[in-house]
Design a protein around this motif. Structure first.
Motif, PDB file in Angstrom:
ATOM      1  N   SER A   1       0.816  -1.216   0.000  1.00 37.60           N
ATOM      2  CA  SER A   1       0.000   0.000   0.000  1.00 37.60           C
ATOM      3  C   SER A   1       0.848   1.264   0.000  1.00 37.60           C
ATOM      4  CB  SER A   1      -0.915   0.019   1.221  1.00 37.60           C
ATOM      5  OG  SER A   1      -0.150   0.118   2.420  1.00 37.60           O
ATOM      6  N   LEU A   2       2.143   1.134   0.366  1.00 35.61           N
ATOM      7  CA  LEU A   2       3.065   2.279   0.464  1.00 35.61           C
ATOM      8  C   LEU A   2       2.502   3.337   1.411  1.00 35.61           C
ATOM      9  CD1 LEU A   2       4.154   2.657  -3.279  1.00 35.61           C
ATOM     10  CD2 LEU A   2       5.194   1.270  -1.477  1.00 35.61           C
ATOM     11  N   SER A   3       1.881   2.872   2.489  1.00 32.64           N
ATOM     12  CA  SER A   3       1.194   3.755   3.421  1.00 32.64           C
ATOM     13  C   SER A   3       1.577   3.419   4.851  1.00 32.64           C
ATOM     14  CB  SER A   3      -0.322   3.628   3.262  1.00 32.64           C
ATOM     15  OG  SER A   3      -0.744   4.002   1.969  1.00 32.64           O
ATOM     16  N   LEU A   4       1.488   4.428   5.719  1.00 22.96           N
ATOM     17  CA  LEU A   4       1.587   4.233   7.157  1.00 22.96           C
ATOM     18  C   LEU A   4       0.196   3.939   7.681  1.00 22.96           C
ATOM     19  CD1 LEU A   4       3.101   4.388   9.896  1.00 22.96           C
ATOM     20  CD2 LEU A   4       2.582   6.848   9.901  1.00 22.96           C
ATOM     21  N   HIS A   5       0.048   2.830   8.394  1.00 18.54           N
ATOM     22  CA  HIS A   5      -1.236   2.406   8.936  1.00 18.54           C
ATOM     23  C   HIS A   5      -1.238   2.591  10.449  1.00 18.54           C
ATOM     24  CE1 HIS A   5      -2.395   0.011   5.241  1.00 18.54           C
ATOM     25  NE2 HIS A   5      -1.089   0.147   5.065  1.00 18.54           N
ATOM     26  N   ALA A   6      -2.387   2.970  10.989  1.00 18.66           N
ATOM     27  CA  ALA A   6      -2.611   3.008  12.433  1.00 18.66           C
ATOM     28  C   ALA A   6      -3.785   2.091  12.745  1.00 18.66           C
ATOM     29  CB  ALA A   6      -2.898   4.426  12.908  1.00 18.66           C
ATOM     30  N   LEU A   7      -3.561   1.146  13.668  1.00 23.81           N
ATOM     31  CA  LEU A   7      -4.582   0.170  14.031  1.00 23.81           C
ATOM     32  C   LEU A   7      -4.902   0.272  15.512  1.00 23.81           C
ATOM     33  CD1 LEU A   7      -3.124  -3.022  12.269  1.00 23.81           C
ATOM     34  CD2 LEU A   7      -4.655  -1.304  11.281  1.00 23.81           C
TER      35      LEU A   7
ATOM     36  N   ALA B   1       7.577  13.030   8.987  1.00 22.36           N
ATOM     37  CA  ALA B   1       7.080  13.268  10.340  1.00 22.36           C
ATOM     38  C   ALA B   1       5.575  13.471  10.254  1.00 22.36           C
ATOM     39  CB  ALA B   1       7.738  14.493  10.962  1.00 22.36           C
ATOM     40  N   LEU B   2       4.840  12.692  11.041  1.00 23.34           N
ATOM     41  CA  LEU B   2       3.392  12.781  11.046  1.00 23.34           C
ATOM     42  C   LEU B   2       2.904  12.941  12.481  1.00 23.34           C
ATOM     43  CD1 LEU B   2       4.315  10.187   8.989  1.00 23.34           C
ATOM     44  CD2 LEU B   2       1.962  10.593   8.234  1.00 23.34           C
ATOM     45  N   ASP B   3       1.698  13.488  12.634  1.00 29.02           N
ATOM     46  CA  ASP B   3       1.121  13.533  13.970  1.00 29.02           C
ATOM     47  C   ASP B   3       0.333  12.256  14.226  1.00 29.02           C
ATOM     48  OD1 ASP B   3      -1.428  13.779  12.797  1.00 29.02           O
ATOM     49  OD2 ASP B   3      -1.504  15.937  13.070  1.00 29.02           O
ATOM     50  N   LEU B   4      -0.264  12.136  15.403  1.00 24.67           N
ATOM     51  CA  LEU B   4      -0.924  10.891  15.785  1.00 24.67           C
ATOM     52  C   LEU B   4      -2.242  10.677  15.074  1.00 24.67           C
ATOM     53  CD1 LEU B   4      -0.161  10.835  19.625  1.00 24.67           C
ATOM     54  CD2 LEU B   4       1.067   9.708  17.760  1.00 24.67           C
ATOM     55  N   ASN B   5      -2.663  11.650  14.252  1.00 22.35           N
ATOM     56  CA  ASN B   5      -3.846  11.491  13.421  1.00 22.35           C
ATOM     57  C   ASN B   5      -3.491  11.192  11.973  1.00 22.35           C
ATOM     58  OD1 ASN B   5      -5.824  12.042  15.484  1.00 22.35           O
ATOM     59  ND2 ASN B   5      -5.199  14.196  15.360  1.00 22.35           N
ATOM     60  N   GLY B   6      -2.193  11.028  11.699  1.00 27.94           N
ATOM     61  CA  GLY B   6      -1.760  10.686  10.357  1.00 27.94           C
ATOM     62  C   GLY B   6      -1.525  11.863   9.444  1.00 27.94           C
TER      63      GLY B   6
END
Length: 375
Positions: free
Chosen positions: A82-88, A127-132
């Motif tokens: 997906s070339l993405s950062l995922h948050a679960l 650099a991303l915040d905790l909401n992506g």
């Protein structure tokens, strides 16, 4: 360790700790490689003592790094398909995903100020915040031997928020939490005879004064030089370089006394080295195989390392006295086959967990739980 189509295995060790009781309070439960900037492998949680199956899986065909875990139990990982950062969420539900356009070999690093740092194979640090939401990105110059500054390790975060990471091309960077360059240093400056590259993570000493990196030359897996470097964390100045072997592909671990533990392959076989803070050798222990990083017990008295002992293809987990390199016990992980080994993780009750992969593309996988007594 590369993991192909193995989300269930990749998250299994994470689940061992998420469903257990915390022993200490941490801002992030597992926010850097091996849990902290010294990469000691200490978990604040007590894991399970019985075999478990994954509670859930995620549909992501290719993942080449481990997940990180935030203070609220949120799990972060980068999908190389997906070339993405995922948050679960802890139950596996997807909270969000942010497209980065690149894969990652290192786990997302979590800072105490609520930022997530991802090193991309394209040479960008995000650099991303905790909401992506993307806060900033830092582009590494393509100035190395390969013309490729891809970031293959996990950024190390100091207690004051400084970020340390290196590119594949042998350049080490220090940034502020806002993404401003503090300094960069190129190993080519220090040794023009070899073109070094780094596929491991930077390691900080407990005071945040020194940065340690293991390297190999441009021969890649057929490399002929492997050094452990020490840099001044404030200025980026080279402090010393110790030639340890033919190739160094494991991230160093640092104890509270400043001892650095590094693994290297040589023409005489593989060795685990204990190096003093001034770069001199303290002791070495012969061990072969697909070597990964070590784990140090919280009291620093013992360490765990996995690999094959000389003259054997059998893979063991070995417990050693950290001060002397004396073997305490060994327990067998696998008797034959090509074995890739994750770095050991020590739970709050002393149980050691280690993941292994055997066979082509690592399709045969196991997670072992070993007591402090070796059973």
């Amino acid at each position: 360790m590369k993991l192909y189509q193995l989300i269930a295995i990749l998250f299994s060790l994470t689940q061992l700790f998420l469903h257990s009781s915390p022993a200490v309070a941490l801002t992030n439960d597992w926010g850097q490689f091996q849990g902290d900037a010294q990469h000691t492998g200490n978990s604040p949680f007590t894991g399970t003592d019985v075999p478990v199956l994954p509670a859930w899986t995620v549909d992501e065909p290719l993942v080449e790094s481990s997940p990180s875990v935030g203070a609220d139990g949120t799990i972060y990982f980068v999908g190389d398909t997906s070339l993405s950062l995922h948050a679960l969420a802890p139950n596996g539900a997807e909270l969000w995903r942010t497209f980065l356009g690149t894969g990652s070999r290192g786990l997302p690093a979590l800072s105490d100020n609520g930022q997530i740092y991802v090193g991309g194979e394209n040479g960008e640090l995000y650099a991303l915040d905790l909401n992506g939401n993307l806060l900033w990105q830092f582009s590494t110059p393509d100035s190395g031997a390969y013309g490729d500054a891809g970031i293959f390790g996990t950024p190390a975060i100091a207690t004051d928020g400084r970020i340390f990471f290196q590119g594949l091309d042998g350049v080490l960077f220090a940034l502020t939490p806002q993404g401003t360059l503090i300094w960069q240093t190129d190993v080519f400056r220090h040794d023009g005879a070899f073109n070094y590259f780094w596929i491991t993570s930077a390691t900080l000493d407990p005071t945040g004064s020194h940065v340690y990196i293991q390297s190999s030359d441009t021969g890649f897996f057929g490399s002929t030089q492997g050094h452990l470097f020490s840099f001044n964390a404030a200025t980026g100045a080279l402090e010393w370089a110790n030639l340890l072997g033919d190739g160094l592909f494991a991230t160093p671990t640092v104890g509270t006394d400043g001892t650095i533990y590094a693994l290297a392959r040589t023409s005489a076989g593989g060795f685990l080295y204990a190096i003093n803070a001034d770069g001199t050798e303290k002791w070495r222990f012969a061990i072969n195989g697909q070597l990964s990083s070590v784990a140090l017990t919280p009291d620093q008295q013992f360490l765990y390392v996995a690999g094959a002992l000389p003259g054997s293809n059998t893979k063991y987990l070995v417990k050693m006295v950290s001060a002397s390199g004396t073997e305490v016990w060994r327990t067998q992980l696998m008797s034959s086959g090509f074995l890739m080994i994750n770095a050991p993780v020590i739970s709050a009750n002393g149980t050691v967990y280690i993941g292994t992969a055997n066979g082509e593309f690592a399709r045969e996988n196991s997670v072992f739980a070993v007591s402090p007594d070796g059973v």
